[in-house]
Scaffold this motif. Sequence first.
Motif, mmCIF file in Angstrom:
data_model
loop_
_atom_site.group_PDB
_atom_site.id
_atom_site.type_symbol
_atom_site.label_atom_id
_atom_site.label_comp_id
_atom_site.label_asym_id
_atom_site.label_seq_id
_atom_site.Cartn_x
_atom_site.Cartn_y
_atom_site.Cartn_z
ATOM 1 N N ARG A 42 0.831 -1.210 0.000
ATOM 2 C CA ARG A 42 0.000 0.000 0.000
ATOM 3 C C ARG A 42 0.863 1.256 0.000
ATOM 4 N N MET A 43 2.000 1.219 0.712
ATOM 5 C CA MET A 43 2.878 2.390 0.746
ATOM 6 C C MET A 43 3.333 2.777 -0.659
ATOM 7 N N TYR A 44 3.699 1.788 -1.473
ATOM 8 C CA TYR A 44 4.165 2.085 -2.824
ATOM 9 C C TYR A 44 3.007 2.509 -3.722
ATOM 10 N N GLU A 45 1.816 1.976 -3.488
ATOM 11 C CA GLU A 45 0.632 2.422 -4.231
ATOM 12 C C GLU A 45 0.332 3.886 -3.928
ATOM 13 N N VAL A 46 0.404 4.251 -2.657
ATOM 14 C CA VAL A 46 0.144 5.631 -2.241
ATOM 15 C C VAL A 46 1.174 6.570 -2.862
ATOM 16 N N PHE A 47 2.434 6.161 -2.869
ATOM 17 C CA PHE A 47 3.477 6.993 -3.482
ATOM 18 C C PHE A 47 3.196 7.190 -4.971
ATOM 19 N N THR A 48 2.947 6.101 -5.689
ATOM 20 C CA THR A 48 2.732 6.180 -7.125
ATOM 21 C C THR A 48 1.478 6.990 -7.459
ATOM 22 N N ALA A 49 0.458 6.905 -6.609
ATOM 23 C CA ALA A 49 -0.776 7.670 -6.826
ATOM 24 C C ALA A 49 -0.645 9.116 -6.343
ATOM 25 N N ARG A 50 0.471 9.430 -5.676
ATOM 26 C CA ARG A 50 0.716 10.763 -5.132
ATOM 27 C C ARG A 50 -0.381 11.190 -4.157
ATOM 28 N N ASP A 51 -0.848 10.247 -3.369
ATOM 29 C CA ASP A 51 -1.958 10.460 -2.455
ATOM 30 C C ASP A 51 -1.442 10.739 -1.044
ATOM 31 N N LEU A 52 -0.999 11.970 -0.827
ATOM 32 C CA LEU A 52 -0.402 12.337 0.459
ATOM 33 C C LEU A 52 -1.381 12.188 1.618
ATOM 34 N N ASP A 106 -3.365 9.830 2.148
ATOM 35 C CA ASP A 106 -3.391 8.436 2.584
ATOM 36 C C ASP A 106 -2.178 8.035 3.417
ATOM 37 N N LEU A 107 -1.211 8.919 3.573
ATOM 38 C CA LEU A 107 -0.062 8.584 4.418
ATOM 39 C C LEU A 107 -0.504 8.220 5.831
ATOM 40 N N GLU A 108 -1.570 8.853 6.310
ATOM 41 C CA GLU A 108 -2.052 8.563 7.663
ATOM 42 C C GLU A 108 -2.614 7.158 7.782
ATOM 43 N N SER A 152 11.695 7.953 10.400
ATOM 44 C CA SER A 152 12.449 7.809 9.158
ATOM 45 C C SER A 152 13.916 7.977 9.513
ATOM 46 N N HIS A 153 14.656 6.874 9.484
ATOM 47 C CA HIS A 153 16.078 6.960 9.793
ATOM 48 C C HIS A 153 16.839 7.761 8.733
ATOM 49 N N PRO A 154 16.512 7.616 7.427
ATOM 50 C CA PRO A 154 17.223 8.437 6.445
ATOM 51 C C PRO A 154 16.984 9.932 6.628
ATOM 52 N N LEU A 155 15.752 10.318 6.964
ATOM 53 C CA LEU A 155 15.447 11.736 7.170
ATOM 54 C C LEU A 155 15.832 12.216 8.572
ATOM 55 N N ARG A 156 16.038 11.258 9.464
ATOM 56 C CA ARG A 156 16.314 11.562 10.871
ATOM 57 C C ARG A 156 15.172 12.369 11.474
ATOM 58 N N THR A 157 13.938 11.927 11.180
ATOM 59 C CA THR A 157 12.755 12.630 11.648
ATOM 60 C C THR A 157 11.764 11.663 12.283
ATOM 61 N N VAL A 158 10.830 12.245 13.013
ATOM 62 C CA VAL A 158 9.724 11.504 13.589
ATOM 63 C C VAL A 158 8.446 12.210 13.154
ATOM 64 N N GLY A 159 7.477 11.435 12.675
ATOM 65 C CA GLY A 159 6.190 11.995 12.279
ATOM 66 C C GLY A 159 5.959 11.912 10.789
ATOM 67 N N ILE A 160 4.709 12.073 10.425
ATOM 68 C CA ILE A 160 4.286 11.943 9.032
ATOM 69 C C ILE A 160 4.622 13.188 8.214
#
Length: 170
Positions: A32-42, A44-46, A55-63
Motif C-alpha cells: 500500500r505504501m508504494y501504491e500511495v506513493f505512485t498515486a501521489r496520495d499524500l 493516505d499517508l495517515e 524515518s532513519h534516512p530523514l532523521r525525523t519523527v512523524g508523518i
Amino acid sequence: MEKRFEGEVAGRSATLLSMTDEVNEARAVGLRMYEVFTARDLADLETILAPDFVSHPLRTVGIGAVEDAWSRMFATHPGIQVSVEDMLVDSDRVAVRSVLRGLSNSVPDGAEPAPTMMEIFRVQHGLIAELWGLSDLGRPATQGPFGVVITWVGKGSDGMMLGPSACGWP
C-alpha cells in the motif's frame, strides 16, 4: 487460515497463533505504501504510517516530514514511479527492492539500469512505524520515497552502496 498450537513452550503453557496474519498485514501495508506513493496520495499517508513514524534516512519523527519529502520529489520528478521488484516479510519486518522510473534526469527507459532502492521497515499495529533505506543510484543526489537521499558514494565488491551519505546522513 489461522493455525494454533496449544501446549507447552519453554516450560510454560501457551497458545501460539501462526504468524500468517502478521505477515499478511505487514505485506499489505508495504504494498500500500508504494501504491500511495505512485498515486501521489499524500492524504493516505495517515493510513499507512504510524503517527510517531521514524524515518532513519530523514532523521525525523512523524508523518509531516514524509509529506514534505514526497511533495518535493513529485515537484522535481513529476513522472516518477516506484515498482516493487522483491518483497520479503519476516514477522513485523518488510524488506523491499524497488526500481525508480520516470526521474526527470534519467535516460530513456531501457538505456541503462533503472535506479534501485532497498528499504526495510517495521510494521506495528498495521502501520509502518520505522524505516531504513538506501539506493544504488549513480547520479546526482535526489530523494526517493520517505526522503531517502540517493547519492553516488561508491560500490563494494557486492554491489551495495558504501558510506553513510547513501542513507542521507552527513
